[in-house]
Design a protein around this motif. Structure first.
Motif, PDB file in Angstrom:
ATOM      1  N   ILE A 149       0.844  -1.196   0.000  1.00  0.00           N
ATOM      2  CA  ILE A 149       0.000   0.000   0.000  1.00  0.00           C
ATOM      3  C   ILE A 149       0.877   1.243   0.000  1.00  0.00           C
ATOM      4  N   GLY A 150       1.946   1.211   0.797  1.00  0.00           N
ATOM      5  CA  GLY A 150       2.851   2.350   0.857  1.00  0.00           C
ATOM      6  C   GLY A 150       3.511   2.653  -0.472  1.00  0.00           C
ATOM      7  N   SER A 151       3.939   1.626  -1.177  1.00  0.00           N
ATOM      8  CA  SER A 151       4.574   1.867  -2.475  1.00  0.00           C
ATOM      9  C   SER A 151       3.561   2.408  -3.477  1.00  0.00           C
ATOM     10  N   TRP A 152       2.294   1.966  -3.351  1.00  0.00           N
ATOM     11  CA  TRP A 152       1.240   2.501  -4.218  1.00  0.00           C
ATOM     12  C   TRP A 152       0.957   3.958  -3.895  1.00  0.00           C
ATOM     13  N   LEU A 153       0.910   4.300  -2.604  1.00  0.00           N
ATOM     14  CA  LEU A 153       0.670   5.688  -2.211  1.00  0.00           C
ATOM     15  C   LEU A 153       1.774   6.594  -2.761  1.00  0.00           C
ATOM     16  N   LYS A 154       2.999   6.131  -2.661  1.00  0.00           N
ATOM     17  CA  LYS A 154       4.119   6.934  -3.155  1.00  0.00           C
ATOM     18  C   LYS A 154       4.043   7.102  -4.672  1.00  0.00           C
ATOM     19  N   LYS A 155       3.693   6.020  -5.379  1.00  0.00           N
ATOM     20  CA  LYS A 155       3.650   6.059  -6.843  1.00  0.00           C
ATOM     21  C   LYS A 155       2.458   6.858  -7.364  1.00  0.00           C
ATOM     22  N   SER A 156       1.308   6.665  -6.719  1.00  0.00           N
ATOM     23  CA  SER A 156       0.070   7.246  -7.234  1.00  0.00           C
ATOM     24  C   SER A 156      -0.170   8.681  -6.792  1.00  0.00           C
ATOM     25  N   GLY A 157       0.369   9.055  -5.627  1.00  0.00           N
ATOM     26  CA  GLY A 157       0.096  10.382  -5.088  1.00  0.00           C
ATOM     27  C   GLY A 157      -1.344  10.569  -4.652  1.00  0.00           C
ATOM     28  N   LYS A 158      -2.016   9.459  -4.295  1.00  0.00           N
ATOM     29  CA  LYS A 158      -3.440   9.502  -3.978  1.00  0.00           C
ATOM     30  C   LYS A 158      -3.735   9.552  -2.470  1.00  0.00           C
ATOM     31  N   ARG A 159      -2.720   9.824  -1.649  1.00  0.00           N
ATOM     32  CA  ARG A 159      -2.950   9.751  -0.201  1.00  0.00           C
ATOM     33  C   ARG A 159      -4.119  10.623   0.243  1.00  0.00           C
ATOM     34  N   SER A 160      -4.257  11.803  -0.290  1.00  0.00           N
ATOM     35  CA  SER A 160      -5.319  12.713   0.147  1.00  0.00           C
ATOM     36  C   SER A 160      -6.710  12.251  -0.280  1.00  0.00           C
ATOM     37  N   GLU A 161      -6.777  11.273  -1.184  1.00  0.00           N
ATOM     38  CA  GLU A 161      -8.070  10.824  -1.705  1.00  0.00           C
ATOM     39  C   GLU A 161      -8.631   9.629  -0.956  1.00  0.00           C
ATOM     40  N   ILE A 162      -7.855   9.066  -0.015  1.00  0.00           N
ATOM     41  CA  ILE A 162      -8.323   7.854   0.655  1.00  0.00           C
ATOM     42  C   ILE A 162      -8.367   8.036   2.162  1.00  0.00           C
ATOM     43  N   VAL A 163      -9.229   7.243   2.777  1.00  0.00           N
ATOM     44  CA  VAL A 163      -9.252   7.077   4.230  1.00  0.00           C
ATOM     45  C   VAL A 163      -8.470   5.800   4.510  1.00  0.00           C
ATOM     46  N   LEU A 164      -7.360   5.946   5.197  1.00  0.00           N
ATOM     47  CA  LEU A 164      -6.424   4.839   5.403  1.00  0.00           C
ATOM     48  C   LEU A 164      -6.594   4.277   6.810  1.00  0.00           C
ATOM     49  N   ALA A 165      -6.894   2.992   6.882  1.00  0.00           N
ATOM     50  CA  ALA A 165      -7.084   2.314   8.157  1.00  0.00           C
ATOM     51  C   ALA A 165      -6.110   1.156   8.282  1.00  0.00           C
ATOM     52  N   THR A 166      -5.608   0.946   9.474  1.00  0.00           N
ATOM     53  CA  THR A 166      -4.812  -0.235   9.741  1.00  0.00           C
ATOM     54  C   THR A 166      -5.039  -0.654  11.189  1.00  0.00           C
ATOM     55  N   LYS A 167      -4.403  -1.762  11.592  1.00  0.00           N
ATOM     56  CA  LYS A 167      -4.691  -2.344  12.896  1.00  0.00           C
ATOM     57  C   LYS A 167      -3.403  -2.774  13.594  1.00  0.00           C
ATOM     58  N   ALA A 168      -3.416  -2.634  14.920  1.00  0.00           N
ATOM     59  CA  ALA A 168      -2.311  -3.102  15.756  1.00  0.00           C
ATOM     60  C   ALA A 168      -2.632  -4.500  16.267  1.00  0.00           C
ATOM     61  N   ALA A 169      -1.699  -5.427  16.097  1.00  0.00           N
ATOM     62  CA  ALA A 169      -1.893  -6.786  16.596  1.00  0.00           C
ATOM     63  C   ALA A 169      -1.917  -6.782  18.115  1.00  0.00           C
ATOM     64  N   GLY A 170      -2.780  -7.618  18.678  1.00  0.00           N
ATOM     65  CA  GLY A 170      -2.862  -7.770  20.118  1.00  0.00           C
ATOM     66  C   GLY A 170      -2.076  -8.980  20.589  1.00  0.00           C
ATOM     67  N   PRO A 171      -2.171  -9.305  21.876  1.00  0.00           N
ATOM     68  CA  PRO A 171      -1.378 -10.395  22.449  1.00  0.00           C
ATOM     69  C   PRO A 171      -2.015 -11.766  22.263  1.00  0.00           C
ATOM     70  N   SER A 172      -1.220 -12.785  22.511  1.00  0.00           N
ATOM     71  CA  SER A 172      -1.693 -14.167  22.686  1.00  0.00           C
ATOM     72  C   SER A 172      -2.311 -14.792  21.449  1.00  0.00           C
ATOM     73  N   ARG A 173      -1.750 -14.541  20.263  1.00  0.00           N
ATOM     74  CA  ARG A 173      -2.241 -15.200  19.055  1.00  0.00           C
ATOM     75  C   ARG A 173      -1.131 -15.948  18.326  1.00  0.00           C
ATOM     76  N   GLY A 174      -0.033 -16.238  19.008  1.00  0.00           N
ATOM     77  CA  GLY A 174       1.028 -17.022  18.388  1.00  0.00           C
ATOM     78  C   GLY A 174       1.797 -16.303  17.316  1.00  0.00           C
ATOM     79  N   ILE A 175       1.930 -14.982  17.436  1.00  0.00           N
ATOM     80  CA  ILE A 175       2.652 -14.210  16.421  1.00  0.00           C
ATOM     81  C   ILE A 175       3.830 -13.502  17.091  1.00  0.00           C
ATOM     82  N   SER A 176       4.718 -14.274  17.648  1.00  0.00           N
ATOM     83  CA  SER A 176       5.817 -13.724  18.440  1.00  0.00           C
ATOM     84  C   SER A 176       6.796 -12.898  17.616  1.00  0.00           C
ATOM     85  N   TRP A 177       6.757 -13.025  16.280  1.00  0.00           N
ATOM     86  CA  TRP A 177       7.708 -12.293  15.441  1.00  0.00           C
ATOM     87  C   TRP A 177       7.319 -10.819  15.272  1.00  0.00           C
TER      88      TRP A 177
END
Length: 347
Positions: free
Chosen positions: A69-97
């Motif tokens: 998504i970041g490389s697309w934002l940089k290439k397209s210049g469309k950041r101001s046209e979108i509402v960008l959402a993302t999520k923070a991983a929580g604990p205890s789901r076996g994703i220690s990395w």
């Protein structure tokens, strides 16, 4: 594409949101950019990601979705046209990395999560920052009932809200939301935000589809009264409601290429049976199973935006075209009849 104000925020989001969990696993960077371009052409301005993505989660691929998504934002210049959402991983789901396993929702960990997402997304602010699942013990991801024996140490909701308030003040995020939450969780987030003058959640991202309508058991009223918008994910139940797994034993998708332990709730026999009945109903009414499932989800009064995902542009076009399909009251009653017979098999 119609837009709606998301909860109590100032975000104007399209009624369909492009989900991106396939970017970096089932989709190449070029595929991802093509989907993003096409979605914008069709009026979609809402993009959802997560630091954990793509799925299924692996140390080797973690973060690729946001990178694409970041490389697309940089290439397209469309950041101001979108509402960008993302999520923070929580604990205890076996994703220690992820963040060396420091994935709870205190200030230090959330700041590290936000900074990582901002770097990968190549932007300076996230419009909607969501907690991917609760810190506390809660019945989620196919766990039907609350189990007090699974209680564990967790970060208090008020501490998490204070951390998010700091990140808002720092200009790194604009609005906040929760995901995979319960009625108690939503009510507690609202109570703590109001009592302490902290940021208020604008949205909840939970599974909602024809084989999992558990949102209708308390969360619908809670979110209506508290003005929290539902971002409905998995509207096709990991592809089961598209009918492709019924039609071809060799169908390719998450349910066939990932281990069954990744999504066991969508492989239950009752889910298959319900999907078969919904597929037959769709064809009786001259539409594809996917179109029926999506058009029904789009039409629900409490769904602010439906998160769709696709692995190719043909699928994406069908998913978007379904927004124009009207579901008659008679068809709704036939859907409800199946629901009464096979109630929430994928909850």
């Amino acid at each position: 594409m119609d837009k709606i104000t998301l909860g109590n925020s100032d975000l104007q989001v399209s009624r369909i949101c492009l989900g991106t969990m396939t970017f970096g696993e089932q989709n190449t960077e070029a595929d991802a950019h093509s989907q993003l371009d096409y979605a914008l052409e069709r009026g979609i301005n809402f993009i959802d990601a997560a630091e954990m993505y793509p799925v299924m989660p692996r140390a080797e691929t973690q973060g690729r979705t946001e990178q694409y998504i970041g490389s697309w934002l940089k290439k397209s210049g469309k950041r101001s046209e979108i509402v960008l959402a993302t999520k923070a991983a929580g604990p205890s789901r076996g994703i220690s990395w992820i963040r060396d396993g420091q994935t709870d929702f205190d200030l230090n960990n959330l700041r590290a999560a936000v900074d990582g997402s901002l770097r990968r997304l190549q932007t300076d602010c996230i419009d909607l920052y969501q907690l991917h699942w609760p810190s506390r013990n809660a019945p989620i991801f196919g766990q039907i009932a609350f189990d007090p024996d699974k209680e564990r140490a967790s970060v208090a909701i008020e501490e998490t809200l204070e951390a998010l308030a700091t990140l808002v003040k720092e200009g790194k995020i604009r609005h906040i939301g929760v995901s995979n939450e319960t009625p108690w969780g939503v009510a507690e987030f609202i109570k703590q935000s109001e009592n302490r003058g902290l940021p208020r959640i604008a949205s909840i991202q939970n599974a909602y589809n024809l084989v999992n309508r558990s949102f209708e058991s308390g969360l619908d009223e809670t979110c209506y009264r508290e003005n929290v918008g539902l971002l409905a994910y998995s509207p096709l139940a990991f592809g089961q409601l598209s009918g492709k797994y019924l039609d071809a034993a060799t169908a390719v998708g998450r349910l066939s290429i990932f281990p069954p332990t990744w999504s066991p709730r969508y492989l239950r026999s009752a889910v298959v049976e319900a999907s078969r009945r919904y597929a037959a109903l769709a064809r009786e009414h001259g539409m594809s199973p996917a179109t029926l499932a999506l058009a029904w989800c789009y039409s629900r009064w409490f769904v602010a935006s439906t998160i769709i995902g696709a692995t190719n542009l043909t699928q994406l076009a069908e998913n978007l075209d379904a927004y124009a399909v009207q579901i008659s009251p008679d068809l709704v009653e036939q859907i409800n009849k199946i629901h009464r017979d096979v109630t929430n098999p994928a909850q």
